[in-house]
Design a protein around this motif. Structure first.
Motif, PDB file in Angstrom:
ATOM      1  N   ALA A  75     -52.794  53.360 -13.471  1.00 49.53           N
ATOM      2  CA  ALA A  75     -52.397  54.456 -14.364  1.00 49.53           C
ATOM      3  C   ALA A  75     -51.921  55.669 -13.572  1.00 49.53           C
ATOM      4  O   ALA A  75     -50.935  56.329 -13.963  1.00 49.53           O
ATOM      5  CB  ALA A  75     -53.566  54.833 -15.269  1.00 49.53           C
ATOM      6  N   HIS A  76     -52.589  56.004 -12.457  1.00 45.04           N
ATOM      7  CA  HIS A  76     -52.168  57.186 -11.685  1.00 45.04           C
ATOM      8  C   HIS A  76     -50.787  56.974 -11.083  1.00 45.04           C
ATOM      9  O   HIS A  76     -49.975  57.901 -11.016  1.00 45.04           O
ATOM     10  CB  HIS A  76     -53.200  57.476 -10.587  1.00 45.04           C
ATOM     11  CG  HIS A  76     -53.320  56.382  -9.570  1.00 45.04           C
ATOM     12  ND1 HIS A  76     -54.002  55.205  -9.842  1.00 45.04           N
ATOM     13  CD2 HIS A  76     -52.848  56.287  -8.296  1.00 45.04           C
ATOM     14  CE1 HIS A  76     -53.961  54.439  -8.760  1.00 45.04           C
ATOM     15  NE2 HIS A  76     -53.263  55.064  -7.817  1.00 45.04           N
ATOM     16  N   ILE A  77     -50.505  55.751 -10.654  1.00 43.61           N
ATOM     17  CA  ILE A  77     -49.155  55.473 -10.136  1.00 43.61           C
ATOM     18  C   ILE A  77     -48.136  55.627 -11.250  1.00 43.61           C
ATOM     19  O   ILE A  77     -47.042  56.188 -11.051  1.00 43.61           O
ATOM     20  CB  ILE A  77     -49.116  54.066  -9.524  1.00 43.61           C
ATOM     21  CG1 ILE A  77     -50.124  53.973  -8.368  1.00 43.61           C
ATOM     22  CG2 ILE A  77     -47.721  53.719  -9.049  1.00 43.61           C
ATOM     23  CD1 ILE A  77     -50.217  52.575  -7.771  1.00 43.61           C
ATOM     24  N   VAL A 128     -55.708  35.278 -24.003  1.00 41.56           N
ATOM     25  CA  VAL A 128     -56.466  36.509 -24.295  1.00 41.56           C
ATOM     26  C   VAL A 128     -57.001  37.106 -22.999  1.00 41.56           C
ATOM     27  O   VAL A 128     -56.918  38.330 -22.762  1.00 41.56           O
ATOM     28  CB  VAL A 128     -57.592  36.211 -25.287  1.00 41.56           C
ATOM     29  CG1 VAL A 128     -58.495  37.427 -25.449  1.00 41.56           C
ATOM     30  CG2 VAL A 128     -57.018  35.812 -26.642  1.00 41.56           C
ATOM     31  N   MET A 129     -57.556  36.251 -22.133  1.00 43.37           N
ATOM     32  CA  MET A 129     -58.045  36.738 -20.847  1.00 43.37           C
ATOM     33  C   MET A 129     -56.909  37.303 -20.007  1.00 43.37           C
ATOM     34  O   MET A 129     -57.070  38.312 -19.296  1.00 43.37           O
ATOM     35  CB  MET A 129     -58.741  35.607 -20.096  1.00 43.37           C
ATOM     36  CG  MET A 129     -59.974  35.066 -20.792  1.00 43.37           C
ATOM     37  SD  MET A 129     -60.704  33.672 -19.915  1.00 43.37           S
ATOM     38  CE  MET A 129     -61.910  33.110 -21.101  1.00 43.37           C
ATOM     39  N   GLN A 130     -55.736  36.677 -20.089  1.00 47.30           N
ATOM     40  CA  GLN A 130     -54.579  37.191 -19.370  1.00 47.30           C
ATOM     41  C   GLN A 130     -54.212  38.585 -19.858  1.00 47.30           C
ATOM     42  O   GLN A 130     -53.885  39.479 -19.059  1.00 47.30           O
ATOM     43  CB  GLN A 130     -53.395  36.239 -19.561  1.00 47.30           C
ATOM     44  CG  GLN A 130     -52.133  36.649 -18.807  1.00 47.30           C
ATOM     45  CD  GLN A 130     -50.984  35.710 -19.105  1.00 47.30           C
ATOM     46  OE1 GLN A 130     -51.022  34.975 -20.078  1.00 47.30           O
ATOM     47  NE2 GLN A 130     -49.969  35.748 -18.282  1.00 47.30           N
ATOM     48  N   ALA A 131     -54.263  38.797 -21.180  1.00 49.93           N
ATOM     49  CA  ALA A 131     -53.984  40.133 -21.719  1.00 49.93           C
ATOM     50  C   ALA A 131     -55.017  41.138 -21.227  1.00 49.93           C
ATOM     51  O   ALA A 131     -54.677  42.285 -20.887  1.00 49.93           O
ATOM     52  CB  ALA A 131     -53.966  40.081 -23.243  1.00 49.93           C
ATOM     53  N   ASP A 159     -54.179  44.426 -19.035  1.00 50.14           N
ATOM     54  CA  ASP A 159     -54.596  45.775 -19.411  1.00 50.14           C
ATOM     55  C   ASP A 159     -55.420  46.440 -18.310  1.00 50.14           C
ATOM     56  O   ASP A 159     -55.269  47.646 -18.039  1.00 50.14           O
ATOM     57  CB  ASP A 159     -55.415  45.718 -20.704  1.00 50.14           C
ATOM     58  CG  ASP A 159     -54.582  45.296 -21.892  1.00 50.14           C
ATOM     59  OD1 ASP A 159     -53.340  45.419 -21.810  1.00 50.14           O
ATOM     60  OD2 ASP A 159     -55.168  44.827 -22.889  1.00 50.14           O
ATOM     61  N   ALA A 160     -56.272  45.661 -17.677  1.00 43.41           N
ATOM     62  CA  ALA A 160     -57.067  46.231 -16.571  1.00 43.41           C
ATOM     63  C   ALA A 160     -56.164  46.660 -15.423  1.00 43.41           C
ATOM     64  O   ALA A 160     -56.364  47.727 -14.816  1.00 43.41           O
ATOM     65  CB  ALA A 160     -58.090  45.203 -16.100  1.00 43.41           C
ATOM     66  N   ARG A 161     -55.173  45.824 -15.132  1.00 44.94           N
ATOM     67  CA  ARG A 161     -54.247  46.212 -14.067  1.00 44.94           C
ATOM     68  C   ARG A 161     -53.476  47.472 -14.433  1.00 44.94           C
ATOM     69  O   ARG A 161     -53.222  48.331 -13.578  1.00 44.94           O
ATOM     70  CB  ARG A 161     -53.274  45.064 -13.787  1.00 44.94           C
ATOM     71  CG  ARG A 161     -53.900  43.909 -13.019  1.00 44.94           C
ATOM     72  CD  ARG A 161     -52.835  42.904 -12.619  1.00 44.94           C
ATOM     73  NE  ARG A 161     -53.374  41.884 -11.740  1.00 44.94           N
ATOM     74  CZ  ARG A 161     -52.636  40.907 -11.207  1.00 44.94           C
ATOM     75  NH1 ARG A 161     -51.347  40.822 -11.499  1.00 44.94           N
ATOM     76  NH2 ARG A 161     -53.194  40.011 -10.415  1.00 44.94           N
TER      77      ARG A 161
END
Length: 391
Positions: A312-314, A298-301, A305-307
């Motif tokens: 997102a702009h890239i 779950v922490m990996q997910a 998602d944070a990454r």
């Protein structure tokens, strides 16, 4: 001699008369005896002759019976001889058949025995390998028992399992082992969650001595004492985690207590629900290896998602470039479609010209060059029309 002895029937009987009477009676008796003896001898002779004739007849019958018996015995001997020969031949055939069957059976049994021995050797080899593995596993279990018996070694074992699970699931910048907090306490592991500067503490030092005592308890009183010790040890460890690893503004409001064994976690959840509830009340989650794997996933997910949000702009720039490439591809496909349309029109014109040439060739082939001179103008006119059609 003249003396009267008695009177019989009125006649006196004297000694002389009696003697004469006795003599006559004796003579008569003698004559009768002789006559009877002669007749007896004649009768005996006749009977003897009859008996001899009967004996001869019986001897003849006995001879005939003996001859018949001898013939029957001879025929029976011949029959028995032939039957004995047949019996000997049958016995020989049966013995040969039995010998061949016994030979084949022995060969089959020998072959089956060889195959069975081969399979048995293979199975023995497998058993030897399994025994070797079992011996190695026994040594490992004994080593694990020694590790679990030693408190420091047990802590290192739980630390190793926890580190392996965290290291396999999370990137290197998302966790840190033996991290030092501001209160100089060093938890076994901290996990950094995205979007939050606070760390989540993971503790891998689980008290095991009370569980060993509970397992080794022989009666109800010993089990009761061991269960009370389990509650006291685990409760004290929960209080230590709450006191040492909850730092305001530095750690998360939830900490993780790692149990390095599924069986220990099952015993704790089944028989010590009050301890688990106490841990939840103190914002401490007790996890087994499988539950820690799920929590880390779950922490990996969350990290993933944070990454994705960070990049997102890239992603938008790349999507914009992809849209431009798609528009450019559409324009080029339109040009290619126009070229294909022009090529189809040219090909249609070429097909029409070829049809006209073929029809002109057929008309030329149908001309008759042996016609009269008056037909020449018509031929010239046809040739002229053919030339115009070709143009």
């Amino acid at each position: 001699m003249s003396q009267i002895l008695f009177v019989a029937f009125g006649t006196p009987v004297s000694v002389a008369i009696l003697a004469m009477s006795l003599s006559g009676l004796a003579f008569v008796l003698l004559v009768l005896t002789l006559s009877l003896g002669a007749s007896g001898r004649r009768r005996d002779a006749a009977e003897a002759v009859a008996r001899q004739a009967d004996l001869q007849e019986k001897l003849a019958d006995l001879a005939r019976a003996h001859a018949e018996v001898t013939g029957r015995v001879r025929s029976m001997g011949e029959i028995l001889g032939s039957r004995q020969a047949d019996l000997a031949r049958f016995v020989a055939e049966q013995l040969e058949s039995v010998g061949s069957r016994v030979g084949r059976s022995l060969e089959d049994q020998s072959r089956n025995s060889s195959e069975s021995l081969g399979k048995l050797n293979e199975r023995l080899a497998v058993i030897d390998a399994a025994q070797a593995r079992l011996t190695g596993l026994t040594e490992e279990v004994i080593g694990l028992k020694d590790i679990l018996a030693n408190k420091q070694a047990r802590g290192a074992f739980g630390q190793g399992r926890m580190e392996a699970i965290v290291r396999d699931a999370l990137p290197g910048n998302a966790y840190e082992f033996q991290y030092t907090l501001s209160n100089r306490c060093r938890p076994d592991c901290v996990i950094r969650l995205p979007g939050d500067d606070r760390v989540m503490v993971v503790d891998a030092k689980f008290p095991l001595e009370a569980f060993v005592a509970l397992k080794d308890a022989q009666d109800g009183e010993a089990r009761k004492i061991a269960a009370a010790r389990v509650r006291a040890d685990v409760g004290r460890h929960i209080a230590d985690i709450k006191e040492r690893y909850f730092v305001a503004g530095e750690t998360q409001d939830i900490a993780i207590l790692f149990v390095p064994s599924e069986s220990l976690y099952a015993d704790l959840a089944e028989h010590f629900e009050d301890v688990v509830q106490k841990a939840h009340t103190n914002r401490i989650v007790i996890v087994s290896p499988s539950l820690l794997v799920m929590a880390v996933q779950v922490m990996q997910a969350l990290v993933r998602d944070a990454r994705v949000r960070e990049q997102a702009h890239i992603i938008q720039v790349e999507v914009r470039r992809l849209v431009e490439d798609v528009v450019r591809l559409r324009q080029r496909v339109g040009k290619l479609s126009a070229h294909f349309g022009q090529a189809q029109e040219d090909i249609a014109g070429i097909v029409i010209s070829a049809d006209k040439i073929a029809k002109s060739g057929e008309r030329i082939d149908m001309l008759d060059f042996e016609q009269s001179p008056s037909a020449k103008p018509q031929a010239e006119f046809a040739l002229g029309g053919l030339g115009k059609a070709a143009e």
